[in-house]
Every structure is written in structure tokens, then in C-alpha cells.
Scaffold this motif. Structure first.
Motif, PDB file in Angstrom:
ATOM      1  N   VAL A 183       0.833  -1.201   0.000  1.00  0.00           N
ATOM      2  CA  VAL A 183       0.000   0.000   0.000  1.00  0.00           C
ATOM      3  C   VAL A 183       0.872   1.258   0.000  1.00  0.00           C
ATOM      4  N   LYS A 184       0.592   2.164  -0.948  1.00  0.00           N
ATOM      5  CA  LYS A 184       1.272   3.458  -1.100  1.00  0.00           C
ATOM      6  C   LYS A 184       2.726   3.325  -1.552  1.00  0.00           C
ATOM      7  N   SER A 185       3.190   2.113  -1.817  1.00  0.00           N
ATOM      8  CA  SER A 185       4.572   1.903  -2.230  1.00  0.00           C
ATOM      9  C   SER A 185       4.636   0.922  -3.387  1.00  0.00           C
ATOM     10  N   ALA A 186       5.765   0.940  -4.079  1.00  0.00           N
ATOM     11  CA  ALA A 186       5.964  -0.011  -5.167  1.00  0.00           C
ATOM     12  C   ALA A 186       6.088  -1.425  -4.609  1.00  0.00           C
ATOM     13  N   PRO A 187       5.567  -2.425  -5.310  1.00  0.00           N
ATOM     14  CA  PRO A 187       5.796  -3.813  -4.875  1.00  0.00           C
ATOM     15  C   PRO A 187       7.299  -4.074  -4.822  1.00  0.00           C
ATOM     16  N   PHE A 188       7.707  -4.846  -3.849  1.00  0.00           N
ATOM     17  CA  PHE A 188       9.149  -5.049  -3.746  1.00  0.00           C
ATOM     18  C   PHE A 188       9.588  -6.444  -4.206  1.00  0.00           C
ATOM     19  N   PHE A 189      10.901  -6.556  -4.491  1.00  0.00           N
ATOM     20  CA  PHE A 189      11.538  -7.825  -4.853  1.00  0.00           C
ATOM     21  C   PHE A 189      10.748  -8.617  -5.900  1.00  0.00           C
ATOM     22  N   MET A 220       4.582  -3.397   5.500  1.00  0.00           N
ATOM     23  CA  MET A 220       4.593  -1.992   5.860  1.00  0.00           C
ATOM     24  C   MET A 220       3.426  -1.700   6.815  1.00  0.00           C
ATOM     25  N   SER A 221       3.177  -0.419   7.073  1.00  0.00           N
ATOM     26  CA  SER A 221       2.300  -0.093   8.209  1.00  0.00           C
ATOM     27  C   SER A 221       0.902   0.364   7.818  1.00  0.00           C
ATOM     28  N   GLN A 222       0.613   0.432   6.518  1.00  0.00           N
ATOM     29  CA  GLN A 222      -0.671   0.992   6.118  1.00  0.00           C
ATOM     30  C   GLN A 222      -1.610  -0.075   5.549  1.00  0.00           C
ATOM     31  N   PHE A 223      -2.894   0.123   5.812  1.00  0.00           N
ATOM     32  CA  PHE A 223      -3.931  -0.687   5.195  1.00  0.00           C
ATOM     33  C   PHE A 223      -4.513   0.110   4.031  1.00  0.00           C
ATOM     34  N   GLY A 224      -4.933  -0.615   2.986  1.00  0.00           N
ATOM     35  CA  GLY A 224      -5.284   0.056   1.753  1.00  0.00           C
ATOM     36  C   GLY A 224      -6.765   0.132   1.465  1.00  0.00           C
ATOM     37  N   LYS A 225      -7.066   0.736   0.327  1.00  0.00           N
ATOM     38  CA  LYS A 225      -8.418   0.885  -0.180  1.00  0.00           C
ATOM     39  C   LYS A 225      -8.431   0.459  -1.645  1.00  0.00           C
TER      40      LYS A 225
END
Length: 312
Positions: A183-189, A220-225
Motif C-alpha cells: 500500500v502506497k509503495s511499489a511492490p518489492f523484490f 509496511m504499516s498501512q492498510f489500503g483501499k
């Protein structure tokens, strides 16, 4: 700094990363090492900052999703601050230890629910910190009813690992799809280590088929929508487009012209690296203002997409 073999280990590489945009930083984590969020109706999200998950309080006990290694016994503390009910059920979203590696900390031998493919992987792992499931299902769908509450477990296909589940709390309009995106960031690895990019892309559409207001994605620390899913879909579409353009732009013979002909492994590596570098340059730079960590995992994500374009 020494290691167990007596050899010296030196860290000389200095990485330089773009600062995270404010929207990607997320909430501060208290000194307790975890943050609990009330998702409504007895459902709670918990995060350490690095990982996140959820638990559901019912009339007969607590149902937890996963047991992230980075939370450890702090997960128990988070539950204990909300309810005195015991943990009666543990659902494994999939087998990976970063999400299940503290499962042995739950007291009282809760019922452990998972897809049978997850059970098979855990048998192979033989890890005492990840107890084997006590209740598995082999099909696409399983309903878990506990204390008047309902969770719908769906196995749609291997977007991340065999046995990976969608966990839907329909009465709460909350969906958990662990290791689907960040959430709010690019998918990693490499798009969360997906083994099959087309299935990963399809999974983002499957997510949007569910009625939900909040999504729990595992890191990470956020939940998404729902809009966070749409943004990730656009990002992956741009990865795909950039990869396609780069494959047309990079000529194999030109890319490997300085590599000895007999060293075929090196020629393959140089060619693909050239395609990846070209695709990364093509990616719209505006993503740096739309997703945190865009620069950090760009080439990782381009790489897996390029290989998918070559092979899938």
C-alpha cells in the motif's frame, strides 16, 4: 566485525535512495513495537511497521491471520489489549516464514487452517516455529465460521506461492491478500517474488471483484483501499509497456558485441541487463511521486516483467 568462521566482513557499499513521499511513510509505531487499528465489528489490524496482519474477535474466541515473525509475541500483546478471549483459530495465508514464523507462540493449540498446498510446503519446511495445519481444504473455497463470525477463504491461483489465500470478512468489508502489493509503495523484490507475472496481474483484478473498503496486504504499516489496487495496476501496466518497448529497442547482437561469443551465459546476462536498464529509463518518472520506493525496486520489478515477456 567478525563472523563465526573468523573471516572479516566489511560493508563498503553506500546506497543512495530517494526520500519517501509523506503519504508512503505511514503512522508512527509506538514504543511497544506495534500499532493496532480498529477495522470495525471486532476486526483489528496490527502492524510492526514492517509487517501487518489482522485478527477477529468472536463470541467463542479469536481468529488470527498469520503469525508474522517480525511481530512475534507483540502480536499476542496486541490481542491481549483488546480481549481476554483465547486464540482458537489461526489461518495461514501461505507458508512463507516471514508471515507464519511465530505461529508456535500461540498458547492452547489453536486450530490451524490452511490450503492443503500450504500444508505440503510446511511439511517440507519441517519448521517447529510453523506448526502444521490441523484443518486443510483442497478446493477453491472454504468458509470458516467461528462464534457467529464468518471468513471466506479463497484459493484463486498462485499469484505469490502455491496455496496463497484471499481472506474475506464480508460482513466487515475487509479483504486480506497477503503479499499481493504494498500500500502506497511499489511492490518489492520482483513483484513480491511472483512466479508467474500474468497470474500476478490477474490477481489485482480478482481483488477488485470483492466488495471491500479496507485491504490488508502483509507489509509496511498501512492498510489500503480499492484505489490503492488501481494505482498498483497502473504501475504494473507501465512496467509491462516499458518492457515491451525496451525489447524492441535493444538489439541482441549490439548489446553483446563486446562479450566473447563462447561465453553464452555472460552474453545472456548482458543482453537482459541492457533491456532492463532501458526499460527502467523508459518508466515514467512521475511514479516517484505516486508510490514510495519507486527507485528502490524499479529494476527488480522490470526484470521479472521482462523475463515474463520473453517466456510467458
Amino acid at each position: 566485525m567478525g563472523n563465526s568462521s573468523g573471516a572479516e566482513v566489511h560493508f563498503t557499499q553506500k546506497a543512495s535512495f530517494a526520500p519517501l513521499p509523506d503519504f508512503a511513510i505511514g503512522p508512527d509505531i509506538p514504543s511497544s513495537g506495534y500499532l493496532t487499528t480498529d477495522l470495525g465489528g471486532g476486526l483489528y489490524g496490527v502492524t510492526s511497521g514492517l509487517v501487518n496482519t489482522m485478527f477477529l474477535v468472536t463470541k467463542r474466541g479469536v481468529v488470527v491471520l498469520d503469525a508474522p515473525r517480525d511481530l512475534g509475541d507483540r502480536f499476542l500483546a496486541a490481542i491481549g489489549e483488546v480481549t481476554t478471549q483465547p486464540v482458537t483459530h489461526l489461518v495461514y495465508s501461505h507458508a512463507h516464514a516471514d508471515h507464519t514464523g511465530s505461529a508456535d507462540l500461540f498458547p492452547g493449540s489453536p486450530t490451524v487452517v490452511a490450503h492443503e498446498l500450504t500444508g505440503n510446503l510446511l511439511k517440507m519446511a519441517n519448521d517447529p516455529h510453523r506448526p502444521l495445519p490441523t484443518e486443510t481444504f483442497s478446493g477453491r473455497h472454504h468458509t470458516l465460521n467461528v462464534g457467529g463470525e464468518r471468513l471466506e477463504l479463497e484459493y484463486p491461483g498462485d499469484f505469490h506461492q502455491p496455496g496463497n489465500l484471499f481472506v474475506h470478512a464480508p460482513d466487515h468489508r475487509v479483504l486480506a491478500v497477503i503479499d499481493s502489493f504494498t500500500v502506497k509503495s511499489a511492490p518489492f523484490f520482483r513483484l513480491l517474488f511472483t512466479a508467474h507475472v500474468p497470474t500476478y496481474v490477474a490477481s489485482l483484478n480478482w481483488i477488485l471483484d470483492y466488495p471491500f473498503d479496507t485491504i490488508v496486504t502483509g507489509h509496511m504499516s498501512q492498510f489500503g483501499k480499492p484505489e490503492d489496487v488501481e494505482i498498483t495496476k497502473q504501475y504494473v501496466a507501465d512496467l509491462h509497456s516499458s518492457g515491451q518497448k525496451a525489447l524492441k529497442m535493444v538489439d541482441y547482437n549490439d548489446a553483446v558485441r563486446h562479450v566473447p561469443a563462447e561465453n553464452r551465459q555472460a552474453r545472456l546476462k548482458v543482453y537482459v541487463d541492457t533491456v532492463v536498464d532501458t526499460a527502467a529509463d523508459i518508466m515514467p518518472k512521475s511514479w516517484a511521486d505516486r508510490l514510495g520506493g519507486f527507485d528502490i525496486f524499479l529494476k527488480d520489478n522490470v526484470n521479472v516483467v521482462v523475463w515474463s515477456l520473453l517466456n510467458d
